[in-house]
Design a protein around this motif. Sequence first.
Motif, short mmCIF file in Angstrom:
data_model
loop_
_atom_site.label_atom_id
_atom_site.label_comp_id
_atom_site.label_asym_id
_atom_site.label_seq_id
_atom_site.Cartn_x
_atom_site.Cartn_y
_atom_site.Cartn_z
N GLN A 1 -2.01 -8.77 -4.14
CA GLN A 1 -2.11 -7.94 -5.07
C GLN A 1 -1.87 -8.67 -6.43
OE1 GLN A 1 -0.06 -4.02 -5.20
NE2 GLN A 1 -1.64 -3.25 -6.45
N ALA A 2 -3.04 -8.92 -7.17
CA ALA A 2 -2.73 -9.47 -8.42
C ALA A 2 -2.63 -8.34 -9.62
CB ALA A 2 -4.13 -10.35 -8.61
N PRO A 3 -2.08 -8.93 -10.73
CA PRO A 3 -1.89 -7.73 -11.68
C PRO A 3 -3.29 -7.02 -12.18
CG PRO A 3 -0.82 -9.66 -12.45
CD PRO A 3 -1.51 -10.04 -11.09
N GLY A 4 -3.10 -5.59 -12.08
CA GLY A 4 -4.15 -4.76 -12.54
C GLY A 4 -5.30 -4.80 -11.27
N GLN B 1 -6.43 -3.91 -7.14
CA GLN B 1 -5.80 -3.37 -5.81
C GLN B 1 -5.30 -4.42 -4.83
OE1 GLN B 1 -9.12 -1.58 -4.25
NE2 GLN B 1 -9.86 -3.13 -3.18
N ARG B 2 -4.84 -3.86 -3.79
CA ARG B 2 -4.04 -4.77 -2.71
C ARG B 2 -5.04 -4.78 -1.56
NH1 ARG B 2 1.81 -3.15 -0.70
NH2 ARG B 2 2.03 -3.26 -3.06
N ASP B 3 -5.27 -6.11 -1.40
CA ASP B 3 -6.26 -6.47 -0.42
C ASP B 3 -5.88 -7.21 0.69
OD1 ASP B 3 -8.85 -6.82 -3.30
OD2 ASP B 3 -8.61 -5.17 -1.59
N VAL B 4 -6.78 -7.18 1.82
CA VAL B 4 -6.37 -8.18 3.06
C VAL B 4 -6.90 -9.48 2.67
CG1 VAL B 4 -6.48 -8.47 5.45
CG2 VAL B 4 -6.10 -6.28 4.63
N VAL B 5 -6.17 -10.56 3.07
CA VAL B 5 -6.59 -11.81 2.93
C VAL B 5 -6.61 -12.50 4.18
CG1 VAL B 5 -5.96 -12.20 0.68
CG2 VAL B 5 -4.35 -12.94 2.28
N ALA B 6 -6.07 -12.20 5.15
CA ALA B 6 -6.05 -12.73 6.46
C ALA B 6 -5.44 -11.99 7.46
CB ALA B 6 -5.16 -14.13 6.42
N THR C 1 -8.17 -14.77 14.49
CA THR C 1 -8.01 -14.75 13.19
C THR C 1 -9.29 -14.31 12.24
OG1 THR C 1 -8.21 -17.00 12.84
CG2 THR C 1 -6.14 -16.23 13.31
N VAL C 2 -8.91 -13.75 11.31
CA VAL C 2 -10.16 -13.43 10.49
C VAL C 2 -9.62 -13.55 8.84
CG1 VAL C 2 -11.69 -11.50 9.61
CG2 VAL C 2 -10.79 -11.60 11.98
N TYR C 3 -10.51 -14.07 8.01
CA TYR C 3 -10.04 -14.31 6.84
C TYR C 3 -10.99 -13.85 5.93
CZ TYR C 3 -7.19 -17.64 9.00
OH TYR C 3 -6.02 -18.50 9.89
N ASP D 1 -5.54 -17.41 -6.86
CA ASP D 1 -4.71 -17.06 -5.66
C ASP D 1 -3.35 -16.30 -6.33
OD1 ASP D 1 -5.80 -20.01 -4.08
OD2 ASP D 1 -6.56 -18.08 -3.66
N THR D 2 -3.22 -16.36 -7.54
CA THR D 2 -1.86 -15.91 -8.03
C THR D 2 -1.75 -14.40 -7.67
OG1 THR D 2 -1.52 -17.54 -9.89
CG2 THR D 2 -0.73 -15.34 -10.20
N ALA D 3 -0.66 -14.03 -7.06
CA ALA D 3 -0.44 -12.52 -6.91
C ALA D 3 0.87 -12.26 -6.15
CB ALA D 3 -1.83 -12.32 -5.88
N ILE D 4 1.20 -11.12 -5.74
CA ILE D 4 2.24 -10.90 -4.84
C ILE D 4 1.45 -10.82 -3.54
CG2 ILE D 4 4.07 -9.39 -4.35
CD1 ILE D 4 4.11 -8.50 -7.24
N TYR D 5 2.33 -11.45 -2.59
CA TYR D 5 1.68 -11.45 -1.16
C TYR D 5 2.82 -10.64 -0.50
CZ TYR D 5 -1.84 -15.10 -2.23
OH TYR D 5 -2.91 -15.67 -2.84
#
Length: 114
Positions: free
Chosen positions: A39-42, A44-49, A57-59, A89-93
């Motif tokens: 989730q990057a500032p501002g 939504q939280r998204d799946v990356v992997a 695995t799915v990316y 890629d800057t975000a909270i993971y």
Amino acid sequence: QVQLVESGGGLVQAGGSLRLSCVVSGNIFRLNTMAWYRQAPGKQRDVVARIIGAGLTVYADSVKGRFTISRDNAKNTVYLQMNSLKPEDTAIYYCNSVPITINWGQGTQVTVSS
């Protein structure tokens, strides 16, 4: 109660690498699909992997070829190897199951400088 503890984030220059870890305080073998979200500032939280079962695995397109998700059921840990990092890629993971069945952990901050 199952808990998630993410770690491994930090500040890195573009092109660098980080390896994130997510320790699950329970048996993850019961969780067929685990995923890393961000989730990057501002935004939504998204799946990356995501990792399904033993190793399918799915990316997301944005990280394909750069990120690798893996799991160690014996250690109840899910990993995310991130290479060729970009400022976007800057975000909270965060990690969690798919579908989401566990309370979110605190996440780990990843900051990529240009």
